[in-house]
Design a protein around this motif. Structure first.
Motif, PDB file in Angstrom:
ATOM      1  N   PRO A  35      34.442  30.519  -5.725  1.00 38.07           N
ATOM      2  CA  PRO A  35      33.583  31.676  -5.966  1.00 38.07           C
ATOM      3  C   PRO A  35      32.168  31.408  -5.450  1.00 38.07           C
ATOM      4  O   PRO A  35      31.674  30.286  -5.531  1.00 38.07           O
ATOM      5  N   ILE A  36      31.558  32.455  -4.907  1.00 32.31           N
ATOM      6  CA  ILE A  36      30.214  32.348  -4.348  1.00 32.31           C
ATOM      7  C   ILE A  36      29.302  33.324  -5.087  1.00 32.31           C
ATOM      8  O   ILE A  36      29.621  34.497  -5.234  1.00 32.31           O
ATOM      9  N   LEU A  37      28.200  32.797  -5.595  1.00 30.04           N
ATOM     10  CA  LEU A  37      27.247  33.628  -6.320  1.00 30.04           C
ATOM     11  C   LEU A  37      26.269  34.257  -5.337  1.00 30.04           C
ATOM     12  O   LEU A  37      25.793  33.600  -4.407  1.00 30.04           O
ATOM     13  N   LYS A  38      25.988  35.533  -5.588  1.00 30.69           N
ATOM     14  CA  LYS A  38      25.050  36.284  -4.760  1.00 30.69           C
ATOM     15  C   LYS A  38      23.961  36.850  -5.659  1.00 30.69           C
ATOM     16  O   LYS A  38      23.961  36.645  -6.872  1.00 30.69           O
ATOM     17  N   MET A  39      23.039  37.593  -5.064  1.00 29.55           N
ATOM     18  CA  MET A  39      21.913  38.142  -5.808  1.00 29.55           C
ATOM     19  C   MET A  39      22.371  39.005  -6.982  1.00 29.55           C
ATOM     20  O   MET A  39      21.783  38.977  -8.055  1.00 29.55           O
ATOM     21  N   ASN A  40      23.441  39.771  -6.804  1.00 32.50           N
ATOM     22  CA  ASN A  40      23.915  40.649  -7.884  1.00 32.50           C
ATOM     23  C   ASN A  40      24.458  39.854  -9.079  1.00 32.50           C
ATOM     24  O   ASN A  40      24.676  40.426 -10.144  1.00 32.50           O
ATOM     25  N   GLY A  45      17.303  35.724 -15.496  1.00 27.94           N
ATOM     26  CA  GLY A  45      17.367  34.286 -15.716  1.00 27.94           C
ATOM     27  C   GLY A  45      18.761  33.747 -15.976  1.00 27.94           C
ATOM     28  O   GLY A  45      18.944  32.536 -16.110  1.00 27.94           O
ATOM     29  N   ASN A  46      19.743  34.644 -16.022  1.00 32.23           N
ATOM     30  CA  ASN A  46      21.118  34.238 -16.317  1.00 32.23           C
ATOM     31  C   ASN A  46      22.037  34.547 -15.143  1.00 32.23           C
ATOM     32  O   ASN A  46      21.691  35.321 -14.258  1.00 32.23           O
ATOM     33  N   ILE A  47      23.220  33.959 -15.183  1.00 30.87           N
ATOM     34  CA  ILE A  47      24.264  34.246 -14.202  1.00 30.87           C
ATOM     35  C   ILE A  47      25.267  35.186 -14.856  1.00 30.87           C
ATOM     36  O   ILE A  47      25.725  34.944 -15.978  1.00 30.87           O
ATOM     37  N   ILE A  48      25.601  36.260 -14.155  1.00 27.26           N
ATOM     38  CA  ILE A  48      26.644  37.171 -14.615  1.00 27.26           C
ATOM     39  C   ILE A  48      27.782  37.116 -13.596  1.00 27.26           C
ATOM     40  O   ILE A  48      27.543  37.050 -12.392  1.00 27.26           O
ATOM     41  N   LEU A  49      28.978  37.090 -14.106  1.00 28.07           N
ATOM     42  CA  LEU A  49      30.134  36.840 -13.238  1.00 28.07           C
ATOM     43  C   LEU A  49      30.895  38.113 -12.891  1.00 28.07           C
ATOM     44  O   LEU A  49      32.120  38.134 -12.893  1.00 28.07           O
ATOM     45  N   ASN A  50      30.159  39.168 -12.572  1.00 26.05           N
ATOM     46  CA  ASN A  50      30.837  40.375 -12.126  1.00 26.05           C
ATOM     47  C   ASN A  50      30.774  40.474 -10.606  1.00 26.05           C
ATOM     48  O   ASN A  50      29.916  39.881  -9.973  1.00 26.05           O
ATOM     49  N   LYS A  51      31.710  41.170 -10.038  1.00 23.80           N
ATOM     50  CA  LYS A  51      31.754  41.392  -8.592  1.00 23.80           C
ATOM     51  C   LYS A  51      31.660  40.085  -7.801  1.00 23.80           C
ATOM     52  O   LYS A  51      30.880  39.974  -6.853  1.00 23.80           O
ATOM     53  N   LYS A  85      13.681  36.232  -7.556  1.00 19.72           N
ATOM     54  CA  LYS A  85      14.455  36.158  -8.804  1.00 19.72           C
ATOM     55  C   LYS A  85      14.954  34.728  -9.019  1.00 19.72           C
ATOM     56  O   LYS A  85      15.348  34.049  -8.078  1.00 19.72           O
ATOM     57  N   ILE A  86      14.950  34.321 -10.272  1.00 17.10           N
ATOM     58  CA  ILE A  86      15.362  32.965 -10.632  1.00 17.10           C
ATOM     59  C   ILE A  86      16.348  33.030 -11.784  1.00 17.10           C
ATOM     60  O   ILE A  86      16.144  33.782 -12.740  1.00 17.10           O
ATOM     61  N   SER A  87      17.418  32.253 -11.684  1.00 15.94           N
ATOM     62  CA  SER A  87      18.424  32.179 -12.747  1.00 15.94           C
ATOM     63  C   SER A  87      18.924  30.743 -12.887  1.00 15.94           C
ATOM     64  O   SER A  87      18.919  29.973 -11.924  1.00 15.94           O
ATOM     65  N   LEU A  88      19.380  30.430 -14.070  1.00 16.53           N
ATOM     66  CA  LEU A  88      19.925  29.108 -14.373  1.00 16.53           C
ATOM     67  C   LEU A  88      21.432  29.108 -14.217  1.00 16.53           C
ATOM     68  O   LEU A  88      22.126  29.952 -14.797  1.00 16.53           O
ATOM     69  N   PHE A  89      21.933  28.159 -13.434  1.00 13.64           N
ATOM     70  CA  PHE A  89      23.379  27.933 -13.372  1.00 13.64           C
ATOM     71  C   PHE A  89      23.696  26.935 -14.475  1.00 13.64           C
ATOM     72  O   PHE A  89      23.340  25.764 -14.388  1.00 13.64           O
ATOM     73  N   ASN A  90      24.364  27.409 -15.511  1.00 13.43           N
ATOM     74  CA  ASN A  90      24.587  26.571 -16.692  1.00 13.43           C
ATOM     75  C   ASN A  90      26.078  26.443 -17.012  1.00 13.43           C
ATOM     76  O   ASN A  90      26.476  26.482 -18.174  1.00 13.43           O
ATOM     77  N   MET A  91      26.877  26.318 -15.970  1.00 11.34           N
ATOM     78  CA  MET A  91      28.327  26.250 -16.123  1.00 11.34           C
ATOM     79  C   MET A  91      28.863  24.958 -15.521  1.00 11.34           C
ATOM     80  O   MET A  91      28.196  24.329 -14.694  1.00 11.34           O
ATOM     81  N   GLU A  92      30.057  24.587 -15.919  1.00 12.59           N
ATOM     82  CA  GLU A  92      30.704  23.374 -15.410  1.00 12.59           C
ATOM     83  C   GLU A  92      31.646  23.672 -14.239  1.00 12.59           C
ATOM     84  O   GLU A  92      31.989  22.774 -13.485  1.00 12.59           O
TER      85      GLU A  92
END
Length: 174
Positions: A35-40, A45-51, A85-92
């Motif tokens: 999976p690749i995280l994008k701006m959406n 400050g958080n990561i949302i895992l939609n789309k 925009k800044i967000s924390l990647f807080n997952m394993e």
């Protein structure tokens, strides 16, 4: 005149990072190995895992741009409203990022990533970051080197950062 406790220190962002890296510019799709995280996927400050989009990379390619828990994601290119925009990647789990996002890997012996993410998302630091924006014809950009050299963090001792981060995390959960 300094208005913080004597045991707090001013440090440039670059001095509390182990390193940083850009994401991949390879095309993504609805299927793939990683999976690749994008701006959406960055929100307050958080990561949302939609789309989610996905990408196929070899293990060696992926390991060069693999996110680690505690990475700070910085959106370097976008519209004026979204750049910075800044967000924390807080997952394993295994994730990577798109090319217009930069991963900042904090030295966790010096700085707590939750504390750093919360500080960088305050109105004060958002204003400081916005001063670094270069406006283009259709997109704006913040040079990551400029960000690391020009943003100065007021940093309490690590134990105090952890306590502050814990309180802020409780507030987020509530």
């Amino acid at each position: 005149m300094k208005s913080y406790p004597a045991d707090w220190q001013e440090v440039k962002l670059e001095n509390i990072l182990l390193y940083s890296f850009y994401g991949t510019s390879l095309p993504s799709s609805e299927t793939g190995k990683y999976p690749i995280l994008k701006m959406n996927n960055m929100d307050n400050g958080n990561i949302i895992l939609n789309k989610l989009s996905y990408i196929d990379l070899t293990d060696d390619e992926f390991n060069k741009i693999k996110l680690k828990k505690g990475d700070i994601l910085f959106n370097r290119t976008n519209s004026y409203e979204l750049v910075g925009k800044i967000s924390l990647f807080n997952m394993e789990e295994d994730y990577t990022i798109a090319s217009y996002i930069v991963a900042l890997r904090p030295n966790q012996d010096i700085v707590n990533p939750i504390f750093l993410n919360n500080i960088l998302n305050t109105k004060y630091y958002k204003n400081q970051i916005s001063k670094l924006i270069s406006k283009g014809v259709s997109q704006c950009n913040i040079n990551p080197t400029s960000l690391k050299k020009n943003i100065v963090i007021i940093l309490p001792p690590l134990d105090e950062q952890k306590r502050i981060a814990s309180v802020l995390s409780l507030c987020d959960e509530a």
